[in-house]
Write a protein that holds these residues in place. Structure first.
Motif, PDB file in Angstrom:
ATOM      1  N   LEU A  35       0.860  -1.160   0.000  1.00 23.37           N
ATOM      2  CA  LEU A  35       0.000   0.000   0.000  1.00 23.37           C
ATOM      3  C   LEU A  35       0.911   1.228   0.000  1.00 23.37           C
ATOM      4  CD1 LEU A  35      -2.960   0.775   0.109  1.00 23.37           C
ATOM      5  CD2 LEU A  35      -2.518   1.444   2.434  1.00 23.37           C
ATOM      6  N   VAL A  91       4.156  -4.162   6.814  1.00 25.33           N
ATOM      7  CA  VAL A  91       4.075  -2.995   7.692  1.00 25.33           C
ATOM      8  C   VAL A  91       5.309  -2.118   7.497  1.00 25.33           C
ATOM      9  CG1 VAL A  91       4.144  -2.258  10.091  1.00 25.33           C
ATOM     10  CG2 VAL A  91       2.524  -4.000   9.386  1.00 25.33           C
ATOM     11  N   LEU A  94       4.893  -0.195   4.359  1.00 23.21           N
ATOM     12  CA  LEU A  94       3.968   0.925   4.563  1.00 23.21           C
ATOM     13  C   LEU A  94       4.678   2.075   5.275  1.00 23.21           C
ATOM     14  CD1 LEU A  94       1.098   1.669   4.071  1.00 23.21           C
ATOM     15  CD2 LEU A  94       0.430   0.546   6.156  1.00 23.21           C
ATOM     16  N   MET A 234      -9.993  -3.887  -1.850  1.00 24.47           N
ATOM     17  CA  MET A 234      -8.541  -3.768  -1.962  1.00 24.47           C
ATOM     18  C   MET A 234      -8.041  -4.485  -3.215  1.00 24.47           C
ATOM     19  SD  MET A 234      -7.474  -2.285   0.925  1.00 24.47           S
ATOM     20  CE  MET A 234      -6.097  -2.907   1.835  1.00 24.47           C
ATOM     21  N   MET A 298     -16.831   4.712   4.116  1.00 23.89           N
ATOM     22  CA  MET A 298     -15.817   3.693   4.330  1.00 23.89           C
ATOM     23  C   MET A 298     -16.113   2.885   5.597  1.00 23.89           C
ATOM     24  SD  MET A 298     -11.755   4.141   4.965  1.00 23.89           S
ATOM     25  CE  MET A 298     -11.923   4.705   6.632  1.00 23.89           C
ATOM     26  N   LEU A 302     -17.073  -1.064   5.855  1.00 23.17           N
ATOM     27  CA  LEU A 302     -16.300  -2.032   6.626  1.00 23.17           C
ATOM     28  C   LEU A 302     -17.183  -2.823   7.570  1.00 23.17           C
ATOM     29  CD1 LEU A 302     -13.221   0.138   7.123  1.00 23.17           C
ATOM     30  CD2 LEU A 302     -13.199  -2.179   6.268  1.00 23.17           C
ATOM     31  N   ILE A 303     -18.250  -2.178   8.043  1.00 20.79           N
ATOM     32  CA  ILE A 303     -19.127  -2.899   8.957  1.00 20.79           C
ATOM     33  C   ILE A 303     -19.963  -3.918   8.183  1.00 20.79           C
ATOM     34  CG2 ILE A 303     -21.045  -2.655  10.578  1.00 20.79           C
ATOM     35  CD1 ILE A 303     -19.943   0.109  11.260  1.00 20.79           C
TER      36      ILE A 303
ATOM     37  N   VAL C 115     -14.783  -1.269  15.048  1.00 21.54           N
ATOM     38  CA  VAL C 115     -14.754  -1.326  13.585  1.00 21.54           C
ATOM     39  C   VAL C 115     -13.326  -1.515  13.083  1.00 21.54           C
ATOM     40  CG1 VAL C 115     -15.430  -0.143  11.486  1.00 21.54           C
ATOM     41  CG2 VAL C 115     -16.656   0.295  13.598  1.00 21.54           C
ATOM     42  N   LYS C 118     -11.304  -4.992  13.273  1.00 19.65           N
ATOM     43  CA  LYS C 118     -11.753  -6.203  12.585  1.00 19.65           C
ATOM     44  C   LYS C 118     -10.618  -6.770  11.747  1.00 19.65           C
ATOM     45  CE  LYS C 118     -16.719  -5.894  12.210  1.00 19.65           C
ATOM     46  NZ  LYS C 118     -17.866  -5.775  11.324  1.00 19.65           N
ATOM     47  N   LYS C 119      -9.802  -5.870  11.232  1.00 18.95           N
ATOM     48  CA  LYS C 119      -8.693  -6.295  10.381  1.00 18.95           C
ATOM     49  C   LYS C 119      -7.386  -5.842  11.017  1.00 18.95           C
ATOM     50  CE  LYS C 119     -11.214  -8.032   7.555  1.00 18.95           C
ATOM     51  NZ  LYS C 119     -12.082  -7.166   6.805  1.00 18.95           N
ATOM     52  N   GLY C 121      -3.018  -5.231   9.944  1.00 19.92           N
ATOM     53  CA  GLY C 121      -2.174  -4.916   8.789  1.00 19.92           C
ATOM     54  C   GLY C 121      -2.610  -3.680   8.037  1.00 19.92           C
ATOM     55  N   THR C 122      -2.539  -3.793   6.716  1.00 17.69           N
ATOM     56  CA  THR C 122      -2.767  -2.646   5.850  1.00 17.69           C
ATOM     57  C   THR C 122      -4.164  -2.057   6.013  1.00 17.69           C
ATOM     58  OG1 THR C 122      -1.331  -3.773   4.309  1.00 17.69           O
ATOM     59  CG2 THR C 122      -2.520  -1.904   3.485  1.00 17.69           C
ATOM     60  N   THR C 123      -5.154  -2.938   6.089  1.00 24.06           N
ATOM     61  CA  THR C 123      -6.524  -2.439   6.207  1.00 24.06           C
ATOM     62  C   THR C 123      -6.682  -1.617   7.472  1.00 24.06           C
ATOM     63  OG1 THR C 123      -7.058  -4.587   5.331  1.00 24.06           O
ATOM     64  CG2 THR C 123      -8.891  -3.166   5.869  1.00 24.06           C
ATOM     65  N   ALA C 125      -4.449   0.000   9.028  1.00 22.34           N
ATOM     66  CA  ALA C 125      -3.737   1.271   8.868  1.00 22.34           C
ATOM     67  C   ALA C 125      -4.606   2.281   8.129  1.00 22.34           C
ATOM     68  CB  ALA C 125      -2.436   1.043   8.105  1.00 22.34           C
ATOM     69  N   ILE C 127      -7.916   2.291   7.724  1.00 25.86           N
ATOM     70  CA  ILE C 127      -9.129   2.689   8.430  1.00 25.86           C
ATOM     71  C   ILE C 127      -8.795   3.662   9.549  1.00 25.86           C
ATOM     72  CG2 ILE C 127     -11.086   1.867   9.746  1.00 25.86           C
ATOM     73  CD1 ILE C 127     -10.525  -0.836   8.274  1.00 25.86           C
TER      74      ILE C 127
END
Lengths: 315, 430, 424
Positions: A35, A91, A94, A234, A298, A302-303, C115, C118-119, C121-123, C125, C127
């Motif tokens: 990312l 990570v 990133l 993604m 967003m 996600l929810i 919220v 839930k993930k 890693g990248t996600t 970061a 969010i």
């Protein structure tokens, strides 16, 4: 009707610009799993390169040269930076791109100063193309849309029809096999990263003079681009396309809606006075909240659908 | 609570010594404004202007003794960082500060200066504000230690609406502002003033958009267009203003924009031709006022600093007024003690380049004449090679801004008494 | 490296903790220049904030770009609480007021955390970045609570002094910060030893396996974030007591980025890393910021160099020498290190020269071309200083490579020796 049509056009053209920005990011993410936090910074240096080149040899050469230069910078970043940190995991990658974004902004300060630069729409694209009722529609916005759409087609053809595109797709899922077939996989990744950066650079060339070319422009669009990638799913290019248009149109139309919860409740026959708890929240109109809506979208996404609109995997 | 300890005794001794030599050779003035980060360009220009005028004061010995020296402190545009800088200023023994960018920082500084002066009555700090325009600072939050040399946002709106009220063609007014305290104050004042002066004018739109978060202003312009507005009033600054004006031009929206910050350093460059004949600003001065008593000074400044790449133009006349009045107060007080200076500044009348100005004693707000001006093409004089790039025909627009070929042309001068507003200040004097 | 962390090195641990506490208490008495206290207070608050951040990054493997949300909202609640206390709405000792900030941070941790966690890693970061942007935008939208861009100010001197503490003078606030910092450090360290802390490590390292063993990884991440929000809120609360003002920047992206930089530079893999990081970060912002306008450039560069070449941060650089010192092998390193310092200072001089000259050139080449650097006065419009600076940079880089290679070889030898010893 005039308002609706113009807003629709505005929404679509803004959405298409967002797509130009998010396309490169999505491709890089789907191919390399990286990312790129500095993606919006490539957008910014695209605009600055174009400005610098256009002061010497004009806009049209800049339209070609600036993205190529940005692509070269992207490849250098991949070769000498990302590849080094790759072994530490996603990570670390990133974090690296995060630091890079920070440094690029400072470098732009260093080289071009802190104010905006005089990067203008070329005279041949200045002016209006047509008049809808009473509103004129600028040529440049149509040009933006045209570039974005042709870019979409170009990417699609490159990835599905060309030899290099097929190698890239294969390297994505079966790197070892591709390697044994004699392809240089790290070089493929470098090309992908450079290509993605070049796309951001192209968006910068076009967005820089449509809006303002200044050191804060990367930070201004960066978060929105991430939202698009998450909402679209993604790594899904089609998802990014839909999400870009959705967010473009959503933001454009929400500006027009001066309704708040107070109005809503008033329709239902419930009056909310200024003394009610959380009055400020109920009083807020949709138009005031417009720029927050993408983030809200967003979170909701996600929810309720964590993999995004077109996503195939969950995070 | 306060016991005399050796350290305190030493402190008294030092301050007594200091008081004896209060008429020091060099008086340092701390300039706390952003010198890095997003707003650094405006901060840099302000600093240069202050240094330039300090040199002028020293050359002409206007203080009757001490030399003035500007010392720069980088507030980084944030209230918290600026407070840290204030601590540094206090530690280095500087007793006069000046600041202007952002009312947020100004509010924090007023508060901190008040607290400091209360806790350290022997080491008071004087705060000269040259650009933070929140009306509260000279009303509910007014302080003896704070002096404002810029017209506050209510005064500027009073001037704008007085001018607009005379134009019978204005029927519909659209307000678009950044959604924060300054933008909200502009919107509030516009509605109140127009209702008072021209009850027939309709407010056809009142948008508050998040500050710095809007990339594409086309939707707002579509909305303005749909509302049939004759005039747009905006307190927007930075990109929020230039993007708005550019989007208006793209959509063929031809209403004038009454702005607060249309001529702020760095603003005209991104607007460019899109603003010609449309962007109006309200300021205490601009480069093409007639007669222009500041012309020579401004030219000297522009000659020294106005080159490439930034092409900055002299902007803050009020900075000059601030420094000249400070020098005058030092001269009258024969002291550099903040309190003595403050007492002289209160109620001081000063013959500025644009007429007499007064530092109103009741709230420490400078009352000064203001100008409304419009962006226009600068005059092309075939005999003057410096105007080769200019394309305008109006002789009055003699100078351009930031090498854009566009300069400001006066629409009206609003006399000082018109801008004066009643104050609710109940000042506590030490 | 991990082995070292788990080994019960109790005497050493007591020494480190005691030393830290003693330093924090004694330092303002030795360094009495007025500004030291301001810097030390900043560092103290920064330590709590960075440690709370490291609960996510280091222990939980969650890279957050929006941690300022929790400290900032904690700060806002603290300020409102202080204002209510001074109005007499309720009574609460100022000493414990940061707890209110902590609770606020925790509540928002519950709200947003469910919220975001839930993930990983990248996600996660992205969010966290989105939530940060959202809260920041909201902070300007609701001036009633957030005070708009001017923020909310308060007065920390509330009511009668308790035990002689009015919190008017800065030194009292400093010791309040030290007290809270030590308590929070101890609490956060204790947390790393709890089952939850260990589970956070497991979820970081191998979420699939943790799930198979029967742990709910989402829940582990969620609880970690809530606790981290609590400590961040305390840091925010102390911040509002220290500055007596809270403005929107406290929830802004720059603050979030700052804590990430500080934590990473210090070293996310070690408990003490963020402590070192805060010290380096704030010293750099303050000290370097006072000397040059390019301070953020240097900070960014330092961060990037750390990511590339020392991803364990300063803490790992220190810790990796411990076994070498124990094995009495340091003498093998002195020579290469000395060479690195010498060549590195050439490189650094070149770098600083290039950056400073460029900065000066872009800012005021036409008005004040003269500048002084390292005692030399010159004009930035001349070619010579550019040539010299570039020469130093390139030359420094070339000779530095030799020194780095020497360091690398020396370390290779030492690793062999240590491995042989371990095997024997």
């Amino acid at each position: 009707m005039e308002f609706f049509l113009i807003s629709m056009l505005n929404g679509i053209s803004y959405g298409l610009l967002l797509f130009m920005l998010s396309a490169g990011l999505t491709i890089i993410f789907s191919m390399m799993g990286v990312l790129n936090f500095a993606h919006a910074s490539f957008y910014m240096i695209g605009a600055y390169f174009a400005y610098q080149i256009s002061t010497y040899i004009g806009f049209w050469p800049a339209l070609v040269i600036a993205p190529l230069l940005v692509g070269a910078v992207g490849m250098a970043v991949e070769r000498y930076g990302l590849r080094t940190v790759h072994k530490y995991g996603h990570v670390a990658e990133l974090l690296f791109t995060f630091g890079l974004a920070y440094l690029i902004e400072e470098t732009v300060h260093l080289v071009w100063g802190r104010s905006s630069v005089e990067y203008r729409v070329p005279p041949s694209l200045d002016g209006s193309l047509f008049t809808l009722y009473t509103t004129t529609y600028p040529i440049y916005r149509v040009f933006m849309m045209a570039v974005s759409v042709s870019m979409l087609i170009g990417i699609y053809l490159t990835l599905t029809r060309s030899r290099i595109g097929l190698v890239i797709q294969a390297a994505l899922t079966h790197p070892q096999t591709v390697e044994t077939l004699g392809h240089d996989v790290p070089r493929v990744f470098m090309l992908v990263f450079g290509g993605g950066s070049a796309l951001a650079g192209l968006a910068g060339v076009i967005g820089g003079n449509a809006f303002v070319t200044e050191p804060g422009m990367a930070a201004a669009v960066g978060p929105i681009v991430f939202v698009i990638v998450v909402v679209g799913g993604m790594g899904s290019l089609a998802g990014a396309f839909i999400a870009s248009l959705l967010i473009g149109v959503l933001q454009t139309f929400s500006v027009a809606l001066d309704y708040s919860f107070v109005d809503l409740f008033a329709r239902l026959g419930i009056a909310i006075g200024p003394d009610a708890p959380l009055a400020a929240l109920w009083d807020l109109t949709i138009s005031q909240a417009a720029p927050v809506l993408p983030y809200l979208l967003m979170v909701l996404m996600l929810i309720f659908r964590p993999k995004g609109i077109m996503g195939t995997r969950e995070g | 609570m306060f016991k005399l300890r050796p350290t305190h005794a030493a402190l008294f001794l030092v301050s007594a010594l200091f008081a004896g030599s209060a008429y020091a050779e060099t008086l340092k003035i701390a300039y706390i404004d952003p010198l890095s980060g997003f707003f650094a360009n405006v901060g840099e220009i302000g600093l240069k202007q202050f240094q330039f005028v300090a040199d002028d004061i020293n050359k002409r010995n206007l203080t009757g003794g001490p030399k003035l020296e500007m010392v720069a402190f980088d507030g980084k545009g944030s209230p918290q960082e600026s407070l840290i800088m204030l601590k540094k200023v206090i530690d280095s023994g500087i007793r006069i500060i000046t600041q202007g960018n952002s009312s947020a920082v100004a509010g924090a500084l007023i508060d901190a200066v008040n607290k400091h002066n209360e806790r350290n009555p022997d080491k008071t700090i004087l705060y000269l504000n040259y650009a933070a325009v929140d009306p509260d600072f000279t009303n509910s939050k007014c302080s003896f230690w704070h002096f404002r040399f810029d017209a506050n946002s209510d005064m500027k709106m009073e001037a704008l609406t007085t001018y607009m009220a005379k134009d019978p063609k204005i029927k519909n007014v659209y307000l678009i502002n950044q959604n924060y305290s300054f933008g909200q104050a502009v919107s509030r004042a516009a509605k109140a003033d127009l209702a008072r002066k021209r009850p027939d004018i309709k407010i056809v739109g009142d948008d508050l958009h998040p500050i710095g978060a809007v990339k594409d202003f086309a939707p707002y312009v579509a909305k303005i267009k749909a509302s049939n507005a004759d005039v747009v009033i905006t307190g927007n600054w930075g990109n929020d203003m230039s993007l708005l004006v550019k989007a208006a031009k793209d959509a063929g929206l031809n209403t004038p924009f009454y702005t607060y910050y249309g001529g702020l350093p760095g603003a005209v460059t991104p607007i460019g031709e899109a603003g010609e004949g449309k962007v109006k600003q309200i300021t205490e001065w601009h480069m093409n006022v007639t007669p222009n008593k500041t012309e020579k000074f401004a030219n000297a400044f522009n000659k020294k600093y106005g080159g490439p790449p930034a092409y900055i133009s002299f902007y803050f006349l009020r900075g000059n007024i601030e420094m000249y009045m400070l020098a005058e107060a030092i001269k009258q007080a024969k002291s550099t003690d903040p309190k003595a200076i403050a007492l002289k500044l209160e109620g001081m009348k000063y013959a500025g380049d644009e007429g007499e100005v007064e530092m109103r004693a009741s709230d420490h707000q400078l009352i000064q004449p203001l100008y409304i001006s419009t962006l226009a093409k600068a005059f092309h004089n075939p005999k003057d090679p410096t105007t080769a790039k200019f394309t305008g025909k109006d002789k009055e627009v003699k100078y351009d801004q930031e090498n854009t070929g566009l300069g400001f042309k006066t629409d009206a001068r609003i006399e000082a008494y018109v801008t004066a507003q009643p104050t609710s200040c109940q000042m506590k004097r030490p | 490296m991990r082995k070292l962390k788990c080994r019960p090195l109790n005497p050493g641990r007591w020494l480190v903790w005691g030393g830290t506490a003693l330093t924090m208490i004694v330092l303002p008495l030795i360094l009495t220049a007025g500004f030291t206290l301001t810097l030390l207070s900043q560092i103290g608050i920064g330590i709590i904030f960075a440690l709370s951040y490291n609960m996510l990054l280091g222990q939980g493997g969650m890279l957050s770009f929006g941690h300022a949300v929790y400290s900032g909202l904690g700060a806002y609640f603290t300020v409102h609480a202080l204002n209510l206390i001074s109005k007499g709405s309720f009574y609460f000792p100022v000493t414990l007021v940061p707890l209110i900030g902590g609770l606020a941070g925790m509540v928002f941790g519950v709200i947003f955390g469910y919220v975001t966690t839930k993930k990983s890693g990248t996600t996660f970061a992205m969010i966290s970045l989105g939530i940060g942007e959202m809260v920041f935008a909201c902070s300007l939208m609701f001036p009633g609570f957030f005070g708009g861009e001017g923020g909310i100010s308060t007065n920390r001197v509330v009511g009668q002094p308790v035990l002689g503490l009015s919190y008017g003078p800065g030194i009292q606030v400093y010791y309040l910060i030290v007290g809270w910092a030590l308590a929070c450090m101890a609490a956060m360290f204790a947390w790393t030893q709890t089952p939850l802390g260990r589970m956070a490590n497991a979820v970081r390292d191998n979420p699939e396996r943790a799930e198979f063993v029967g742990y709910d990884t989402h829940m582990v991440r969620f609880l970690t974030l809530v606790l981290s929000g609590f400590f961040a809120g305390i840091a925010g609360g102390l911040n509002s007591i220290n500055y007596e003002i809270v403005s929107a920047e406290n929830v802004g992206a720059l603050r979030s980025a700052g804590v990430l930089l500080a934590t990473f530079i210090g070293g996310a893999g070690f408990f003490f890393g963020p402590v070192i990081g805060s010290i380096v970060f704030f010293s750099m912002v303050t000290a370097v910021g006072a000397v040059t306008k390019a301070w953020s450039f240097y900070l960014g560069l330092l961060f990037l160099v750390m990511v590339l070449y020392a991803p364990g941060g300063f803490a790992s650089l220190i810790v990796m020498h411990v076994p070498v010192i124990k094995a009495r092998l340091m003498r093998r390193l002195w020579l290469p290190y000395a060479a690195t310092v010498v060549t590195g200072s050439v490189l650094l001089t070149g770098l600083i020269s290039v950056v400073e000259i460029t900065y000066h050139y872009s800012l005021e080449a036409d008005t004040a071309p003269a500048m002084t650097l390292f005692g030399f006065a010159f004009k930035v419009t001349d070619g010579t200083p550019w040539a010299v600076a570039t020469g130093l940079l390139v030359g420094g880089f070339i000779v530095s490579r030799f020194a780095w290679n020497a360091v690398g070889r020396a370390w290779g030898d030492i690793t062999h020796v240590l491995q042989d010893k371990a095997a024997a």
